[in-house]
Write a protein that holds these residues in place. Sequence first.
Motif, PDB file in Angstrom:
ATOM      1  N   ALA A   8       0.831  -1.195   0.000  1.00 30.60           N
ATOM      2  CA  ALA A   8       0.000   0.000   0.000  1.00 30.60           C
ATOM      3  C   ALA A   8       0.875   1.258   0.000  1.00 30.60           C
ATOM      4  O   ALA A   8       0.563   2.222  -0.683  1.00 30.60           O
ATOM      5  CB  ALA A   8      -0.936   0.002   1.200  1.00 30.60           C
ATOM      6  N   GLN A   9       1.942   1.211   0.772  1.00 30.77           N
ATOM      7  CA  GLN A   9       2.818   2.382   0.870  1.00 30.77           C
ATOM      8  C   GLN A   9       3.443   2.719  -0.486  1.00 30.77           C
ATOM      9  O   GLN A   9       3.497   3.882  -0.878  1.00 30.77           O
ATOM     10  CB  GLN A   9       3.912   2.137   1.915  1.00 30.77           C
ATOM     11  CG  GLN A   9       4.756   3.349   2.218  1.00 30.77           C
ATOM     12  CD  GLN A   9       3.957   4.478   2.845  1.00 30.77           C
ATOM     13  OE1 GLN A   9       3.031   4.252   3.601  1.00 30.77           O
ATOM     14  NE2 GLN A   9       4.306   5.701   2.499  1.00 30.77           N
ATOM     15  N   LEU A  10       3.908   1.708  -1.191  1.00 28.75           N
ATOM     16  CA  LEU A  10       4.506   1.936  -2.512  1.00 28.75           C
ATOM     17  C   LEU A  10       3.484   2.525  -3.477  1.00 28.75           C
ATOM     18  O   LEU A  10       3.792   3.470  -4.206  1.00 28.75           O
ATOM     19  CB  LEU A  10       5.062   0.628  -3.075  1.00 28.75           C
ATOM     20  CG  LEU A  10       5.665   0.700  -4.475  1.00 28.75           C
ATOM     21  CD1 LEU A  10       6.843   1.672  -4.503  1.00 28.75           C
ATOM     22  CD2 LEU A  10       6.098  -0.676  -4.940  1.00 28.75           C
ATOM     23  N   ARG A  11       2.276   2.003  -3.445  1.00 30.50           N
ATOM     24  CA  ARG A  11       1.225   2.532  -4.313  1.00 30.50           C
ATOM     25  C   ARG A  11       0.952   4.006  -4.007  1.00 30.50           C
ATOM     26  O   ARG A  11       0.765   4.813  -4.908  1.00 30.50           O
ATOM     27  CB  ARG A  11      -0.070   1.734  -4.150  1.00 30.50           C
ATOM     28  CG  ARG A  11       0.044   0.311  -4.593  1.00 30.50           C
ATOM     29  CD  ARG A  11      -0.393   0.202  -6.002  1.00 30.50           C
ATOM     30  NE  ARG A  11      -0.450  -1.196  -6.395  1.00 30.50           N
ATOM     31  CZ  ARG A  11      -0.335  -1.577  -7.629  1.00 30.50           C
ATOM     32  NH1 ARG A  11      -0.186  -0.705  -8.581  1.00 30.50           N
ATOM     33  NH2 ARG A  11      -0.379  -2.843  -7.931  1.00 30.50           N
ATOM     34  N   LYS A  12       0.913   4.349  -2.717  1.00 30.47           N
ATOM     35  CA  LYS A  12       0.690   5.751  -2.340  1.00 30.47           C
ATOM     36  C   LYS A  12       1.825   6.625  -2.837  1.00 30.47           C
ATOM     37  O   LYS A  12       1.600   7.718  -3.347  1.00 30.47           O
ATOM     38  CB  LYS A  12       0.549   5.896  -0.824  1.00 30.47           C
ATOM     39  CG  LYS A  12      -0.786   5.424  -0.307  1.00 30.47           C
ATOM     40  CD  LYS A  12      -1.082   5.889   1.103  1.00 30.47           C
ATOM     41  CE  LYS A  12      -0.134   5.334   2.111  1.00 30.47           C
ATOM     42  NZ  LYS A  12      -0.523   5.633   3.498  1.00 30.47           N
ATOM     43  N   GLU A  13       3.060   6.146  -2.690  1.00 29.60           N
ATOM     44  CA  GLU A  13       4.220   6.924  -3.149  1.00 29.60           C
ATOM     45  C   GLU A  13       4.190   7.137  -4.648  1.00 29.60           C
ATOM     46  O   GLU A  13       4.663   8.161  -5.144  1.00 29.60           O
ATOM     47  CB  GLU A  13       5.516   6.234  -2.721  1.00 29.60           C
ATOM     48  CG  GLU A  13       5.769   6.321  -1.225  1.00 29.60           C
ATOM     49  CD  GLU A  13       6.975   5.521  -0.771  1.00 29.60           C
ATOM     50  OE1 GLU A  13       7.740   5.020  -1.629  1.00 29.60           O
ATOM     51  OE2 GLU A  13       7.140   5.381   0.453  1.00 29.60           O
ATOM     52  N   LEU A  14       3.612   6.187  -5.383  1.00 32.61           N
ATOM     53  CA  LEU A  14       3.499   6.296  -6.834  1.00 32.61           C
ATOM     54  C   LEU A  14       2.272   7.107  -7.257  1.00 32.61           C
ATOM     55  O   LEU A  14       2.063   7.351  -8.441  1.00 32.61           O
ATOM     56  CB  LEU A  14       3.444   4.905  -7.470  1.00 32.61           C
ATOM     57  CG  LEU A  14       4.707   4.060  -7.346  1.00 32.61           C
ATOM     58  CD1 LEU A  14       4.461   2.650  -7.850  1.00 32.61           C
ATOM     59  CD2 LEU A  14       5.859   4.714  -8.095  1.00 32.61           C
ATOM     60  N   GLY A  15       1.455   7.493  -6.270  1.00 33.43           N
ATOM     61  CA  GLY A  15       0.257   8.268  -6.575  1.00 33.43           C
ATOM     62  C   GLY A  15      -0.928   7.416  -7.006  1.00 33.43           C
ATOM     63  O   GLY A  15      -1.930   7.943  -7.485  1.00 33.43           O
ATOM     64  N   ASP A  16      -0.820   6.113  -6.835  1.00 32.58           N
ATOM     65  CA  ASP A  16      -1.901   5.188  -7.196  1.00 32.58           C
ATOM     66  C   ASP A  16      -2.760   4.936  -5.957  1.00 32.58           C
ATOM     67  O   ASP A  16      -2.626   3.926  -5.276  1.00 32.58           O
ATOM     68  CB  ASP A  16      -1.322   3.883  -7.736  1.00 32.58           C
ATOM     69  CG  ASP A  16      -2.385   2.860  -8.096  1.00 32.58           C
ATOM     70  OD1 ASP A  16      -3.581   3.215  -8.123  1.00 32.58           O
ATOM     71  OD2 ASP A  16      -2.012   1.691  -8.344  1.00 32.58           O
ATOM     72  N   PHE A  17      -3.654   5.873  -5.653  1.00 27.64           N
ATOM     73  CA  PHE A  17      -4.442   5.773  -4.430  1.00 27.64           C
ATOM     74  C   PHE A  17      -5.524   4.703  -4.525  1.00 27.64           C
ATOM     75  O   PHE A  17      -5.897   4.114  -3.518  1.00 27.64           O
ATOM     76  CB  PHE A  17      -5.022   7.135  -4.067  1.00 27.64           C
ATOM     77  CG  PHE A  17      -3.948   8.127  -3.729  1.00 27.64           C
ATOM     78  CD1 PHE A  17      -3.249   8.028  -2.544  1.00 27.64           C
ATOM     79  CD2 PHE A  17      -3.612   9.134  -4.609  1.00 27.64           C
ATOM     80  CE1 PHE A  17      -2.243   8.916  -2.225  1.00 27.64           C
ATOM     81  CE2 PHE A  17      -2.608  10.030  -4.312  1.00 27.64           C
ATOM     82  CZ  PHE A  17      -1.918   9.928  -3.116  1.00 27.64           C
ATOM     83  N   THR A  18      -5.990   4.428  -5.731  1.00 26.57           N
ATOM     84  CA  THR A  18      -6.954   3.344  -5.904  1.00 26.57           C
ATOM     85  C   THR A  18      -6.288   2.005  -5.601  1.00 26.57           C
ATOM     86  O   THR A  18      -6.854   1.164  -4.902  1.00 26.57           O
ATOM     87  CB  THR A  18      -7.539   3.356  -7.329  1.00 26.57           C
ATOM     88  OG1 THR A  18      -8.146   4.630  -7.559  1.00 26.57           O
ATOM     89  CG2 THR A  18      -8.563   2.259  -7.526  1.00 26.57           C
TER      90      THR A  18
END
Length: 110
Positions: free
Chosen positions: A1-11
């Motif tokens: 989840a953290q990596l996705r948030k860092e990439l801007g992929d909130f979905t």
Amino acid sequence: AQLRKELGDFTGAAYAMEEVVLASPMDAPAHVELAECLASAGDYRLARKHMTQALELSPKNTRAMFGLIMVSNGYLESVSQLGKKHVVDEHDVEVAKALIQYGADKVLKT
């Protein structure tokens, strides 16, 4: 989840956090993090549900209190930008307003 948030992929981050919440439904911080991801992805209604759940599990969770105010306000802002052509659930609007007041009252009492 953290990596996705860092990439801007909130979905994608929300999807990952949903798995965490499913595995640990009594974890208030997980509900808060899921709600933050959902709000960032624009799903304020579901974010509000998870912020409320976090407060049920942890009534003195200040982050959840402020989060509830923010996602409810975000919902109201998104509804106000829809225009007159869209049908708005007035009950849902009233619930959001009540939750903002509830969250503000809780914050003031802490």
